[in-house]
Scaffold this motif. Structure first.
Motif, PDB file in Angstrom:
ATOM      1  N   PHE A 221       0.837  -1.203   0.000  1.00  0.00           N
ATOM      2  CA  PHE A 221       0.000   0.000   0.000  1.00  0.00           C
ATOM      3  C   PHE A 221       0.873   1.254   0.000  1.00  0.00           C
ATOM      4  O   PHE A 221       1.866   1.324   0.733  1.00  0.00           O
ATOM      5  CB  PHE A 221      -0.852   0.083   1.272  1.00  0.00           C
ATOM      6  CG  PHE A 221      -1.932  -0.939   1.382  1.00  0.00           C
ATOM      7  CD1 PHE A 221      -1.637  -2.244   1.756  1.00  0.00           C
ATOM      8  CD2 PHE A 221      -3.255  -0.596   1.149  1.00  0.00           C
ATOM      9  CE1 PHE A 221      -2.643  -3.190   1.889  1.00  0.00           C
ATOM     10  CE2 PHE A 221      -4.269  -1.534   1.279  1.00  0.00           C
ATOM     11  CZ  PHE A 221      -3.961  -2.837   1.643  1.00  0.00           C
ATOM     12  N   ASP A 222       0.432   2.253  -0.747  1.00  0.00           N
ATOM     13  CA  ASP A 222       0.918   3.601  -0.510  1.00  0.00           C
ATOM     14  C   ASP A 222       0.250   4.051   0.800  1.00  0.00           C
ATOM     15  O   ASP A 222      -0.807   3.526   1.169  1.00  0.00           O
ATOM     16  CB  ASP A 222       0.487   4.497  -1.682  1.00  0.00           C
ATOM     17  CG  ASP A 222       0.609   5.958  -1.351  1.00  0.00           C
ATOM     18  OD1 ASP A 222       1.703   6.362  -0.936  1.00  0.00           O
ATOM     19  OD2 ASP A 222      -0.396   6.687  -1.501  1.00  0.00           O
ATOM     20  N   LEU A 223       0.849   5.009   1.514  1.00  0.00           N
ATOM     21  CA  LEU A 223       0.254   5.431   2.792  1.00  0.00           C
ATOM     22  C   LEU A 223      -0.640   6.679   2.644  1.00  0.00           C
ATOM     23  O   LEU A 223      -1.854   6.602   2.809  1.00  0.00           O
ATOM     24  CB  LEU A 223       1.374   5.683   3.815  1.00  0.00           C
ATOM     25  CG  LEU A 223       0.939   6.171   5.197  1.00  0.00           C
ATOM     26  CD1 LEU A 223      -0.025   5.197   5.854  1.00  0.00           C
ATOM     27  CD2 LEU A 223       2.146   6.377   6.096  1.00  0.00           C
ATOM     28  N   GLY A 224      -0.029   7.826   2.277  1.00  0.00           N
ATOM     29  CA  GLY A 224      -0.763   9.097   2.236  1.00  0.00           C
ATOM     30  C   GLY A 224      -1.800   9.142   1.129  1.00  0.00           C
ATOM     31  O   GLY A 224      -1.495   8.908  -0.039  1.00  0.00           O
ATOM     32  N   ASP A 225      -3.033   9.421   1.506  1.00  0.00           N
ATOM     33  CA  ASP A 225      -4.171   9.527   0.581  1.00  0.00           C
ATOM     34  C   ASP A 225      -4.546   8.183  -0.045  1.00  0.00           C
ATOM     35  O   ASP A 225      -5.312   8.138  -1.006  1.00  0.00           O
ATOM     36  CB  ASP A 225      -3.923  10.578  -0.513  1.00  0.00           C
ATOM     37  CG  ASP A 225      -3.837  11.970   0.088  1.00  0.00           C
ATOM     38  OD1 ASP A 225      -4.363  12.170   1.204  1.00  0.00           O
ATOM     39  OD2 ASP A 225      -3.234  12.856  -0.522  1.00  0.00           O
ATOM     40  N   THR A 226      -3.989   7.092   0.505  1.00  0.00           N
ATOM     41  CA  THR A 226      -4.441   5.754   0.116  1.00  0.00           C
ATOM     42  C   THR A 226      -4.987   5.066   1.373  1.00  0.00           C
ATOM     43  O   THR A 226      -6.172   4.776   1.454  1.00  0.00           O
ATOM     44  CB  THR A 226      -3.286   4.944  -0.512  1.00  0.00           C
ATOM     45  OG1 THR A 226      -2.871   5.608  -1.699  1.00  0.00           O
ATOM     46  CG2 THR A 226      -3.739   3.525  -0.858  1.00  0.00           C
ATOM     47  N   LEU A 227      -4.113   4.840   2.375  1.00  0.00           N
ATOM     48  CA  LEU A 227      -4.577   4.239   3.637  1.00  0.00           C
ATOM     49  C   LEU A 227      -5.115   5.300   4.590  1.00  0.00           C
ATOM     50  O   LEU A 227      -6.109   5.106   5.276  1.00  0.00           O
ATOM     51  CB  LEU A 227      -3.418   3.518   4.320  1.00  0.00           C
ATOM     52  CG  LEU A 227      -3.118   2.101   3.871  1.00  0.00           C
ATOM     53  CD1 LEU A 227      -1.806   1.633   4.481  1.00  0.00           C
ATOM     54  CD2 LEU A 227      -4.235   1.134   4.248  1.00  0.00           C
TER      55      LEU A 227
ATOM     56  N   GLY B 173      -2.238   2.558  -4.887  1.00  0.00           N
ATOM     57  CA  GLY B 173      -1.824   3.916  -4.540  1.00  0.00           C
ATOM     58  C   GLY B 173      -2.665   4.954  -5.254  1.00  0.00           C
ATOM     59  O   GLY B 173      -3.470   4.625  -6.131  1.00  0.00           O
ATOM     60  N   ASP B 174      -2.455   6.230  -4.870  1.00  0.00           N
ATOM     61  CA  ASP B 174      -3.289   7.313  -5.435  1.00  0.00           C
ATOM     62  C   ASP B 174      -2.577   8.113  -6.519  1.00  0.00           C
ATOM     63  O   ASP B 174      -3.205   8.939  -7.180  1.00  0.00           O
ATOM     64  CB  ASP B 174      -3.753   8.267  -4.324  1.00  0.00           C
ATOM     65  CG  ASP B 174      -2.595   9.075  -3.748  1.00  0.00           C
ATOM     66  OD1 ASP B 174      -1.681   8.453  -3.171  1.00  0.00           O
ATOM     67  OD2 ASP B 174      -2.601  10.310  -3.893  1.00  0.00           O
ATOM     68  N   LEU B 175      -1.271   7.891  -6.716  1.00  0.00           N
ATOM     69  CA  LEU B 175      -0.546   8.697  -7.700  1.00  0.00           C
ATOM     70  C   LEU B 175      -0.150   7.844  -8.911  1.00  0.00           C
ATOM     71  O   LEU B 175       0.503   6.803  -8.761  1.00  0.00           O
ATOM     72  CB  LEU B 175       0.708   9.319  -7.072  1.00  0.00           C
ATOM     73  CG  LEU B 175       0.440  10.338  -5.955  1.00  0.00           C
ATOM     74  CD1 LEU B 175       1.752  10.851  -5.380  1.00  0.00           C
ATOM     75  CD2 LEU B 175      -0.411  11.513  -6.466  1.00  0.00           C
ATOM     76  N   LEU B 176      -0.533   8.319 -10.093  1.00  0.00           N
ATOM     77  CA  LEU B 176      -0.295   7.513 -11.302  1.00  0.00           C
ATOM     78  C   LEU B 176       1.195   7.372 -11.596  1.00  0.00           C
ATOM     79  O   LEU B 176       1.661   6.289 -11.950  1.00  0.00           O
ATOM     80  CB  LEU B 176      -1.022   8.132 -12.496  1.00  0.00           C
ATOM     81  CG  LEU B 176      -2.550   8.001 -12.454  1.00  0.00           C
ATOM     82  CD1 LEU B 176      -3.174   8.826 -13.574  1.00  0.00           C
ATOM     83  CD2 LEU B 176      -2.968   6.545 -12.565  1.00  0.00           C
TER      84      LEU B 176
ATOM     85  N   ALA C 178       4.086   8.063  -9.516  1.00  0.00           N
ATOM     86  CA  ALA C 178       4.910   7.451  -8.462  1.00  0.00           C
ATOM     87  C   ALA C 178       4.454   6.027  -8.142  1.00  0.00           C
ATOM     88  O   ALA C 178       5.279   5.107  -8.057  1.00  0.00           O
ATOM     89  CB  ALA C 178       4.852   8.311  -7.203  1.00  0.00           C
ATOM     90  N   ASP C 179       3.154   5.840  -7.960  1.00  0.00           N
ATOM     91  CA  ASP C 179       2.648   4.545  -7.483  1.00  0.00           C
ATOM     92  C   ASP C 179       2.415   3.551  -8.631  1.00  0.00           C
ATOM     93  O   ASP C 179       2.946   2.441  -8.614  1.00  0.00           O
ATOM     94  CB  ASP C 179       1.322   4.743  -6.730  1.00  0.00           C
ATOM     95  CG  ASP C 179       1.498   5.554  -5.456  1.00  0.00           C
ATOM     96  OD1 ASP C 179       2.546   5.386  -4.796  1.00  0.00           O
ATOM     97  OD2 ASP C 179       0.613   6.358  -5.133  1.00  0.00           O
ATOM     98  N   ILE C 180       1.606   3.948  -9.578  1.00  0.00           N
ATOM     99  CA  ILE C 180       1.174   2.997 -10.618  1.00  0.00           C
ATOM    100  C   ILE C 180       2.324   2.701 -11.598  1.00  0.00           C
ATOM    101  O   ILE C 180       2.700   1.534 -11.797  1.00  0.00           O
ATOM    102  CB  ILE C 180      -0.068   3.532 -11.370  1.00  0.00           C
ATOM    103  CG1 ILE C 180      -1.210   3.798 -10.366  1.00  0.00           C
ATOM    104  CG2 ILE C 180      -0.498   2.554 -12.461  1.00  0.00           C
ATOM    105  CD1 ILE C 180      -1.612   2.615  -9.494  1.00  0.00           C
TER     106      ILE C 180
HETATM  107 MG   LIG Z   1      -0.163   8.840  -1.759  1.00  0.00          MG
END
Ligand SMILES: [Mg+2]
Length: 263
Positions: free
Chosen positions: A7-13, A193-196, A198-200
């Motif tokens: 999991f990403d943390l900020g704005d995901t969990l 995650g919420d960021l395309l 960085a995360d995806i």
């Molecule tokens: Mg985030």
């Protein structure tokens, strides 16, 4: 099949949803908390403005450096450097406590969906390994404490913070570190995650399946089909929808029976 979820943390969990302006206000509030604490402890501090300026300038410089070098830093280092420059007689324990205080206003504005714990319980009960990979300037112990207060820490034996490992998503190294710690191959691990970018894109490049959960303040965002590197395998509006979405990847809510009953 999926054996592990990162999991990403900020704005995901945990939802923070703070813009640059709010972040500056919270940074100043954190500075005030630490300053008042030091004052109460009779530490010889200068004026608040000077104290604030020392920290703020160092933070700005470190931020620019991190953008250029594509490496993260921990604000624990800023606190230590500012204390040295201001000749504040602080021990490591004092600095640890100051970092916790500085984070407090940010933590206080956050929001965690009350269903997150149940969702994690469902995943853990199914034997799914869980971890966090977060881009952050916050020292790990502050985030661990926040997760503990939210009742989430026990679900995440693996927590990889860029403030500790210095690599930040989408750099492949931070994903490799997390995969090695969680002990699952990338092909059987899913990243949410919420960021395309960085995360995806980062997790896809590392070989993982991906789910995009747009941040709470961008609920109607749509993911691009192109370029392919930014296209997630699935999109969900809330992180609590994860177990249902995972079924599409062959995940099941209970462990597969070792000795299935024969009809
Ligand atoms: Mg985030």
């Amino acid at each position: 099949m999926i054996d592990a979820v990162l999991f990403d943390l900020g704005d995901t969990l945990i939802d923070f949803g703070v813009g640059r302006r709010e972040a500056e206000i919270l940074f100043r509030r954190g500075a005030r908390l630490t300053y008042d604490h030091l004052h109460a402890q009779k530490v010889p501090v200068p004026s608040f403005e000077l104290y604030f300026k020392h920290h703020y300038r160092r933070m700005q410089r470190a931020y620019v450096w991190s953008k250029i070098c594509r490496r993260d830093f921990s604000y624990a280092r800023i606190l230590a450097a500012a204390a040295k420059a201001l000749k504040l007689p602080l021990t490591d324990t004092d600095l640890h406590h100051l970092a916790d205080l500085w984070y407090r206003p940010i933590g206080a504005t956050s929001h965690t969906d009350p269903g997150v714990r149940n969702m994690l319980e469902t995943l853990r009960r199914a034997g799914t390994r869980l971890g966090i990979v977060s881009n952050t300037l916050v020292p790990g112990h502050c985030l661990d404490q926040h997760l503990l207060e939210e009742g989430l820490l026990e679900y995440f034996p693996v927590r990889v913070y860029s403030s500790s490992v210095r690599y930040r998503k989408p750099h492949p190294r931070i994903f490799e570190i997390a995969l090695a710690q969680i002990g699952a191959p990338a092909s059987r691990t899913l990243f949410i995650g919420d960021l395309l970018h960085a995360d995806i894109a980062g997790a896809k490049r590392a070989g993982m399946r991906t789910i995009w959960k747009p941040a709470r303040n961008k609920p109607f965002a749509t993911a691009p089909a192109q370029p392919h590197r930014l296209a997630p395998d699935a999109i969900i509006p809330k992180v609590t929808h994860l177990p249902e979405a995972l079924r599409e990847f062959g995940w099941r809510p209970t462990r597969a029976a070792t000795h299935p009953a024969v009809a």
